[in-house]
Motif scaffolding. Sequence first.
Motif, PDB file in Angstrom:
ATOM      1  N   UNK A   1      30.070  -2.251   6.966  1.00 23.15           N
ATOM      2  CA  UNK A   1      29.758  -1.986   5.557  1.00 23.15           C
ATOM      3  C   UNK A   1      28.348  -2.459   5.243  1.00 23.15           C
ATOM      4  N   UNK A   2      27.988  -3.655   5.718  1.00 24.63           N
ATOM      5  CA  UNK A   2      26.638  -4.179   5.492  1.00 24.63           C
ATOM      6  C   UNK A   2      25.586  -3.273   6.131  1.00 24.63           C
ATOM      7  N   UNK A   3      25.876  -2.787   7.321  1.00 24.00           N
ATOM      8  CA  UNK A   3      24.935  -1.886   8.003  1.00 24.00           C
ATOM      9  C   UNK A   3      24.781  -0.593   7.219  1.00 24.00           C
ATOM     10  N   UNK A   4      25.885  -0.070   6.730  1.00 24.40           N
ATOM     11  CA  UNK A   4      25.830   1.161   5.931  1.00 24.40           C
ATOM     12  C   UNK A   4      25.007   0.944   4.667  1.00 24.40           C
ATOM     13  N   UNK A   5      25.252  -0.171   3.991  1.00 24.83           N
ATOM     14  CA  UNK A   5      24.489  -0.474   2.775  1.00 24.83           C
ATOM     15  C   UNK A   5      23.008  -0.657   3.086  1.00 24.83           C
ATOM     16  N   UNK A   6      22.703  -1.359   4.175  1.00 27.22           N
ATOM     17  CA  UNK A   6      21.307  -1.575   4.553  1.00 27.22           C
ATOM     18  C   UNK A   6      20.632  -0.253   4.918  1.00 27.22           C
ATOM     19  N   UNK A   7      21.359   0.612   5.612  1.00 29.22           N
ATOM     20  CA  UNK A   7      20.815   1.922   5.974  1.00 29.22           C
ATOM     21  C   UNK A   7      20.515   2.740   4.725  1.00 29.22           C
ATOM     22  N   UNK A   8      21.423   2.707   3.770  1.00 33.52           N
ATOM     23  CA  UNK A   8      21.197   3.427   2.511  1.00 33.52           C
ATOM     24  C   UNK A   8      19.997   2.858   1.764  1.00 33.52           C
ATOM     25  N   UNK A   9      19.857   1.529   1.769  1.00 36.01           N
ATOM     26  CA  UNK A   9      18.715   0.898   1.100  1.00 36.01           C
ATOM     27  C   UNK A   9      17.408   1.289   1.776  1.00 36.01           C
ATOM     28  N   UNK A  10      17.415   1.321   3.100  1.00 29.36           N
ATOM     29  CA  UNK A  10      16.211   1.717   3.836  1.00 29.36           C
ATOM     30  C   UNK A  10      15.858   3.173   3.530  1.00 29.36           C
ATOM     31  N   UNK A  11      16.853   4.033   3.512  1.00 31.48           N
ATOM     32  CA  UNK A  11      16.596   5.445   3.211  1.00 31.48           C
ATOM     33  C   UNK A  11      16.066   5.624   1.790  1.00 31.48           C
ATOM     34  N   UNK A  12      16.625   4.866   0.848  1.00 32.41           N
ATOM     35  CA  UNK A  12      16.144   4.945  -0.535  1.00 32.41           C
ATOM     36  C   UNK A  12      14.703   4.455  -0.624  1.00 32.41           C
ATOM     37  N   UNK A  13      14.403   3.360   0.066  1.00 32.85           N
ATOM     38  CA  UNK A  13      13.033   2.834   0.064  1.00 32.85           C
ATOM     39  C   UNK A  13      12.078   3.825   0.726  1.00 32.85           C
ATOM     40  N   UNK A  14      12.518   4.454   1.811  1.00 26.43           N
ATOM     41  CA  UNK A  14      11.683   5.449   2.495  1.00 26.43           C
ATOM     42  C   UNK A  14      11.425   6.643   1.580  1.00 26.43           C
ATOM     43  N   UNK A  15      12.459   7.096   0.893  1.00 23.65           N
ATOM     44  CA  UNK A  15      12.289   8.213  -0.044  1.00 23.65           C
ATOM     45  C   UNK A  15      11.304   7.852  -1.152  1.00 23.65           C
ATOM     46  N   UNK A  16      11.437   6.634  -1.684  1.00 27.20           N
ATOM     47  CA  UNK A  16      10.525   6.188  -2.740  1.00 27.20           C
ATOM     48  C   UNK A  16       9.097   6.104  -2.205  1.00 27.20           C
ATOM     49  N   UNK A  17       8.955   5.586  -0.978  1.00 29.64           N
ATOM     50  CA  UNK A  17       7.623   5.490  -0.366  1.00 29.64           C
ATOM     51  C   UNK A  17       7.014   6.874  -0.182  1.00 29.64           C
ATOM     52  N   UNK A  18       7.795   7.804   0.342  1.00 28.82           N
ATOM     53  CA  UNK A  18       7.276   9.155   0.553  1.00 28.82           C
ATOM     54  C   UNK A  18       6.894   9.814  -0.758  1.00 28.82           C
ATOM     55  N   UNK A  19       7.700   9.593  -1.791  1.00 26.80           N
ATOM     56  CA  UNK A  19       7.390  10.145  -3.104  1.00 26.80           C
ATOM     57  C   UNK A  19       6.072   9.572  -3.626  1.00 26.80           C
ATOM     58  N   UNK A  20       5.900   8.267  -3.488  1.00 30.13           N
ATOM     59  CA  UNK A  20       4.657   7.635  -3.941  1.00 30.13           C
ATOM     60  C   UNK A  20       3.477   8.065  -3.076  1.00 30.13           C
ATOM     61  N   UNK A  21       3.690   8.262  -1.786  1.00 29.75           N
ATOM     62  CA  UNK A  21       2.610   8.717  -0.908  1.00 29.75           C
ATOM     63  C   UNK A  21       2.153  10.116  -1.305  1.00 29.75           C
TER      64      UNK A  21
ATOM     65  N   UNK B   1       2.486  11.409  -4.269  1.00 27.17           N
ATOM     66  CA  UNK B   1       1.836  11.243  -5.570  1.00 27.17           C
ATOM     67  C   UNK B   1       0.406  10.721  -5.395  1.00 27.17           C
ATOM     68  N   UNK B   2       0.227   9.756  -4.512  1.00 24.37           N
ATOM     69  CA  UNK B   2      -1.109   9.204  -4.257  1.00 24.37           C
ATOM     70  C   UNK B   2      -2.023  10.272  -3.668  1.00 24.37           C
ATOM     71  N   UNK B   3      -1.504  11.056  -2.738  1.00 24.34           N
ATOM     72  CA  UNK B   3      -2.296  12.132  -2.136  1.00 24.34           C
ATOM     73  C   UNK B   3      -2.684  13.163  -3.193  1.00 24.34           C
ATOM     74  N   UNK B   4      -1.759  13.459  -4.088  1.00 24.36           N
ATOM     75  CA  UNK B   4      -2.051  14.389  -5.178  1.00 24.36           C
ATOM     76  C   UNK B   4      -3.169  13.840  -6.061  1.00 24.36           C
ATOM     77  N   UNK B   5      -3.108  12.551  -6.368  1.00 19.92           N
ATOM     78  CA  UNK B   5      -4.144  11.934  -7.185  1.00 19.92           C
ATOM     79  C   UNK B   5      -5.502  11.952  -6.486  1.00 19.92           C
TER      80      UNK B   5
END
Length: 104
Positions: free
Chosen positions: A43-63, A65-69
């Motif tokens: 369960x902890x691994x699943x939660x950590x994997x989901x957190x990593x994926x969410x952080x990666x998605x947020x990073x890619x979105x910001x990247x 956005x930064x490239x667009x700027x």
Amino acid sequence: MGVIIDLQNQATLPEQGELTMAELTLQREFQMSLREMLERQRILITEATEAVEAARDAYLEKAVEAETLVTHKEKKRVEHFTESKRVERKAQDELTVQRFKRVK
């Protein structure tokens, strides 16, 4: 109660050797606790994997956005440069026209 424990301790399973019921009970409880710990870790691994994926998605979105700027900033810089050159040419043309009018 002591009688029951004594009877459990005296009971053996021939195919496993001289294990008492108390030992089998302890072994079963240990296996169950290991399974529970393993499930909690999964369960902890699943939660950590989901957190990593969410952080990666947020990073890619910001990247993106930064490239667009950066692209927008470069485009505006080029537009400003082009406009300033146009204004400069227009001013030079006006000066040339004024000089030409004076010479006549």
